[in-house]
Design a protein around this motif. Structure first.
Motif, PDB file in Angstrom:
ATOM      1  N   ALA A  84       0.838  -1.202   0.000  1.00  0.00           N
ATOM      2  CA  ALA A  84       0.000   0.000   0.000  1.00  0.00           C
ATOM      3  C   ALA A  84       0.873   1.253   0.000  1.00  0.00           C
ATOM      4  N   ALA A  85       1.943   1.221   0.804  1.00  0.00           N
ATOM      5  CA  ALA A  85       2.861   2.365   0.868  1.00  0.00           C
ATOM      6  C   ALA A  85       3.521   2.599  -0.488  1.00  0.00           C
ATOM      7  N   ALA A  86       3.989   1.505  -1.090  1.00  0.00           N
ATOM      8  CA  ALA A  86       4.663   1.618  -2.392  1.00  0.00           C
ATOM      9  C   ALA A  86       3.720   2.200  -3.439  1.00  0.00           C
ATOM     10  N   LEU A  87       2.473   1.724  -3.411  1.00  0.00           N
ATOM     11  CA  LEU A  87       1.494   2.196  -4.383  1.00  0.00           C
ATOM     12  C   LEU A  87       1.165   3.676  -4.157  1.00  0.00           C
ATOM     13  N   SER A  88       0.931   4.054  -2.894  1.00  0.00           N
ATOM     14  CA  SER A  88       0.573   5.456  -2.634  1.00  0.00           C
ATOM     15  C   SER A  88       1.744   6.386  -2.954  1.00  0.00           C
ATOM     16  N   HIS A  89       2.979   5.931  -2.670  1.00  0.00           N
ATOM     17  CA  HIS A  89       4.156   6.745  -3.012  1.00  0.00           C
ATOM     18  C   HIS A  89       4.244   6.935  -4.524  1.00  0.00           C
ATOM     19  N   LEU A  90       4.031   5.838  -5.242  1.00  0.00           N
ATOM     20  CA  LEU A  90       4.093   5.884  -6.708  1.00  0.00           C
ATOM     21  C   LEU A  90       3.037   6.856  -7.247  1.00  0.00           C
ATOM     22  N   LEU A  91       1.826   6.750  -6.688  1.00  0.00           N
ATOM     23  CA  LEU A  91       0.751   7.637  -7.134  1.00  0.00           C
ATOM     24  C   LEU A  91       1.098   9.100  -6.836  1.00  0.00           C
ATOM     25  N   MET A  92       1.645   9.344  -5.667  1.00  0.00           N
ATOM     26  CA  MET A  92       1.995  10.734  -5.335  1.00  0.00           C
ATOM     27  C   MET A  92       3.094  11.280  -6.253  1.00  0.00           C
ATOM     28  N   TYR A  93       4.093  10.433  -6.527  1.00  0.00           N
ATOM     29  CA  TYR A  93       5.138  10.888  -7.464  1.00  0.00           C
ATOM     30  C   TYR A  93       4.515  11.221  -8.817  1.00  0.00           C
ATOM     31  N   GLY A  94       3.572  10.411  -9.245  1.00  0.00           N
ATOM     32  CA  GLY A  94       2.907  10.675 -10.526  1.00  0.00           C
ATOM     33  C   GLY A  94       2.074  11.941 -10.477  1.00  0.00           C
ATOM     34  N   LEU A  95       1.370  12.113  -9.368  1.00  0.00           N
ATOM     35  CA  LEU A  95       0.454  13.255  -9.273  1.00  0.00           C
ATOM     36  C   LEU A  95       1.159  14.603  -9.111  1.00  0.00           C
ATOM     37  N   ILE A  96       2.327  14.608  -8.436  1.00  0.00           N
ATOM     38  CA  ILE A  96       3.008  15.906  -8.294  1.00  0.00           C
ATOM     39  C   ILE A  96       3.512  16.407  -9.650  1.00  0.00           C
ATOM     40  N   VAL A  97       3.582  15.515 -10.627  1.00  0.00           N
ATOM     41  CA  VAL A  97       3.889  15.929 -12.000  1.00  0.00           C
ATOM     42  C   VAL A  97       2.587  16.226 -12.748  1.00  0.00           C
ATOM     43  N   VAL A 151      -2.610  12.171   0.082  1.00  0.00           N
ATOM     44  CA  VAL A 151      -1.752  12.870   1.047  1.00  0.00           C
ATOM     45  C   VAL A 151      -2.331  12.718   2.457  1.00  0.00           C
ATOM     46  N   LEU A 152      -3.634  12.818   2.535  1.00  0.00           N
ATOM     47  CA  LEU A 152      -4.300  12.667   3.832  1.00  0.00           C
ATOM     48  C   LEU A 152      -4.047  11.261   4.398  1.00  0.00           C
ATOM     49  N   LEU A 153      -4.242  10.279   3.535  1.00  0.00           N
ATOM     50  CA  LEU A 153      -4.024   8.881   3.921  1.00  0.00           C
ATOM     51  C   LEU A 153      -2.566   8.678   4.364  1.00  0.00           C
ATOM     52  N   HIS A 154      -1.653   9.246   3.580  1.00  0.00           N
ATOM     53  CA  HIS A 154      -0.210   9.177   3.821  1.00  0.00           C
ATOM     54  C   HIS A 154       0.109   9.755   5.204  1.00  0.00           C
ATOM     55  N   ALA A 158       1.339   7.802   8.593  1.00  0.00           N
ATOM     56  CA  ALA A 158       2.582   8.157   9.278  1.00  0.00           C
ATOM     57  C   ALA A 158       2.328   8.370  10.767  1.00  0.00           C
ATOM     58  N   ILE A 159       1.212   9.021  11.088  1.00  0.00           N
ATOM     59  CA  ILE A 159       0.868   9.286  12.487  1.00  0.00           C
ATOM     60  C   ILE A 159       0.570   7.962  13.218  1.00  0.00           C
ATOM     61  N   LYS A 160      -0.126   7.097  12.512  1.00  0.00           N
ATOM     62  CA  LYS A 160      -0.449   5.775  13.093  1.00  0.00           C
ATOM     63  C   LYS A 160       0.837   4.997  13.400  1.00  0.00           C
ATOM     64  N   HIS A 161       1.799   5.020  12.444  1.00  0.00           N
ATOM     65  CA  HIS A 161       3.061   4.324  12.675  1.00  0.00           C
ATOM     66  C   HIS A 161       3.822   4.923  13.850  1.00  0.00           C
ATOM     67  N   GLN A 162       3.727   6.242  13.986  1.00  0.00           N
ATOM     68  CA  GLN A 162       4.472   6.921  15.034  1.00  0.00           C
ATOM     69  C   GLN A 162       3.871   6.651  16.418  1.00  0.00           C
ATOM     70  N   PHE A 163       2.531   6.780  16.498  1.00  0.00           N
ATOM     71  CA  PHE A 163       1.906   6.772  17.832  1.00  0.00           C
ATOM     72  C   PHE A 163       1.191   5.471  18.189  1.00  0.00           C
ATOM     73  N   VAL A 164       0.830   4.674  17.211  1.00  0.00           N
ATOM     74  CA  VAL A 164       0.155   3.407  17.518  1.00  0.00           C
ATOM     75  C   VAL A 164       1.149   2.249  17.404  1.00  0.00           C
ATOM     76  N   ASP A 165       1.811   2.158  16.227  1.00  0.00           N
ATOM     77  CA  ASP A 165       2.769   1.068  16.040  1.00  0.00           C
ATOM     78  C   ASP A 165       4.096   1.365  16.733  1.00  0.00           C
ATOM     79  N   LYS A 166       4.392   2.636  16.909  1.00  0.00           N
ATOM     80  CA  LYS A 166       5.662   3.074  17.529  1.00  0.00           C
ATOM     81  C   LYS A 166       6.857   2.342  16.908  1.00  0.00           C
ATOM     82  N   ASP A 167       6.871   2.294  15.533  1.00  0.00           N
ATOM     83  CA  ASP A 167       7.944   1.556  14.859  1.00  0.00           C
ATOM     84  C   ASP A 167       9.041   2.459  14.285  1.00  0.00           C
ATOM     85  N   GLY A 168       8.959   3.747  14.614  1.00  0.00           N
ATOM     86  CA  GLY A 168      10.032   4.656  14.200  1.00  0.00           C
ATOM     87  C   GLY A 168      10.048   4.973  12.711  1.00  0.00           C
ATOM     88  N   LEU A 169       8.967   4.636  12.007  1.00  0.00           N
ATOM     89  CA  LEU A 169       8.916   4.876  10.560  1.00  0.00           C
ATOM     90  C   LEU A 169       9.080   6.358  10.214  1.00  0.00           C
TER      91      LEU A 169
END
Lengths: 183, 193
Positions: A84-97, A151-154, A158-169
């Motif tokens: 999901a991360a790879a796909l959303s990153h790819l989409l964002m790279y495409g969309l900023i162009v 971007v919202l999902l992204h 990120a917030i979920k990884h920081q405060f729920v998973d606490k995985d340092g992402l």
């Protein structure tokens, strides 16, 4: 490359582009409903200048990303999230162009040239065409809405990884605590 | 239409010569303004006029034009409506812009200058317009471009007086194709009195 963070350049571009896109997006949303006035014309020009800047930075950023691999994701991260991360990153790279490009094409079709910072006239890629301009306006709006949603999902992820998973992402992209940049 | 015909007749009468008539389909009067330094071209699609001009006797030349300000369009409905409104051309109160020559002179090989009062939105300023003329078949083609200051004609009032957004200087461009009568662009041929 075992660096745990993105390069300083990548981090700088990420946050700079976030600010520019958020700014351009909010100007874009507010300007369309303004009555015709000098303020409206200024907003339109600023919106376009921001868009051109985003477009140029996006090209630089993609080139940088292709030559500087992303740091590894936390080992605990499930496969579906990696995908999901790879796909959303790819989409964002495409969309900023694609988002600035669609705005530029819309402006061309609407018969209003873009003059970057009021100094550099951009070539008009299309000749004025009202019907086409209307369709490109919808495309520009749709691409923006899509980008905003991702971007919202992204951000939420990120917030979920920081405060729920606490995985340092988040540390991968968080400014400060500069480490040596891989050459 | 009646007004157009009247204007034409009056113009013809005032020159006292069998001048050529304007071919509106081939002629164009445009104004290029700059908003945030972006050139924006507007066209006037309705205008009438007369030119009596012999390049070998430029001093005797005469020209008169009337432009319907409501015919102005840049091709964007929102801006066109604004342009017709009170702050800009105020087409209800000032439906026509006028130019009438008072003097014509040569300004170099193949180049001429016509001076006269230009009235837009009830404001009159004297302008000097450089132009060239060339023969195209039986027609005479007059072309030129000249700058005007929009604020000198009260064009763009209220918030639009701000010249940072819409520049004061506007380039007026014209291509006027005159047909019939005597081909005025051919030197040596005299206009009949």
């Amino acid at each position: 490359m075992s660096a745990s963070r993105y390069t300083t350049t990548a981090i700088g571009l990420h946050w700079l582009m976030f600010l520019l896109i958020a700014w351009g997006f909010s100007i874009g949303l507010s300007m369309v409903d303004l009555p015709l006035s000098p303020t409206k014309l200024k907003y339109f020009s600023w919106h376009k200048w921001i868009g051109v800047t985003v477009f140029l930075l996006a090209i630089a950023r993609i080139a940088w990303r292709l030559t500087h691999p992303a740091p590894p994701l936390p080992a605990t991260m499930p496969v579906w999230q990696r995908k999901a991360a790879a796909l959303s990153h790819l989409l964002m790279y495409g969309l900023i162009v694609a988002v600035p490009l669609s705005g530029w094409l819309y402006s061309s079709a609407a018969g209003v040239p873009t003059v970057y910072f009021g100094l550099v006239p951009l070539p008009d890629l299309l000749s004025p065409d009202k019907g086409l301009a209307g369709r490109l306006k919808s495309v520009h709006y749709l691409l923006n809405t899509t980008l905003a949603a991702i971007v919202l999902l992204h951000g939420v992820a990120a917030i979920k990884h920081q405060f729920v998973d606490k995985d340092g992402l988040l540390a991968r992209m968080w400014p400060g605590r500069a480490q040596k940049e891989p050459a | 239409m009646k007004r157009c015909i009247t204007a034409l007749l009056m113009a013809a009468a005032s020159f006292g010569v069998a001048g050529q008539t304007l071919d509106p389909a081939k002629s164009a009067i445009t104004a290029v303004s700059r908003q945030m330094n972006v050139p924006v071209e507007g066209k006037f699609t309705k205008f009438t006029g007369q030119i009596a001009f012999d390049p070998s006797k430029p001093d005797a030349g005469k020209a008169e034009f009337t432009i319907d300000t409501a015919s102005f369009s840049i091709g964007n409905a929102e801006i066109d409506d604004e342009a017709k409104g009170k702050n800009w051309f105020d087409v209800k109160n000032f439906p026509q812009a006028r130019f009438m020559s008072t003097a014509v002179k040569a300004a170099g090989p193949g180049r001429f200058e016509v001076t006269g009062p230009l009235t837009i939105k009830g404001k009159t300023n004297t302008v000097t317009i450089p132009f060239t003329v060339k023969a195209d078949g039986g027609a005479a083609v007059y072309e030129g471009v000249f700058p005007i200051k929009r604020l000198a004609f009260n064009i763009g009032e209220g918030v639009w007086k701000d010249t940072d957004t819409v520049a004061d200087e506007v380039q007026v461009r014209f291509r006027l194709v005159m047909t019939g009568g005597k081909p005025a662009a051919v030197p040596g041929k005299k206009q009949s009195p």
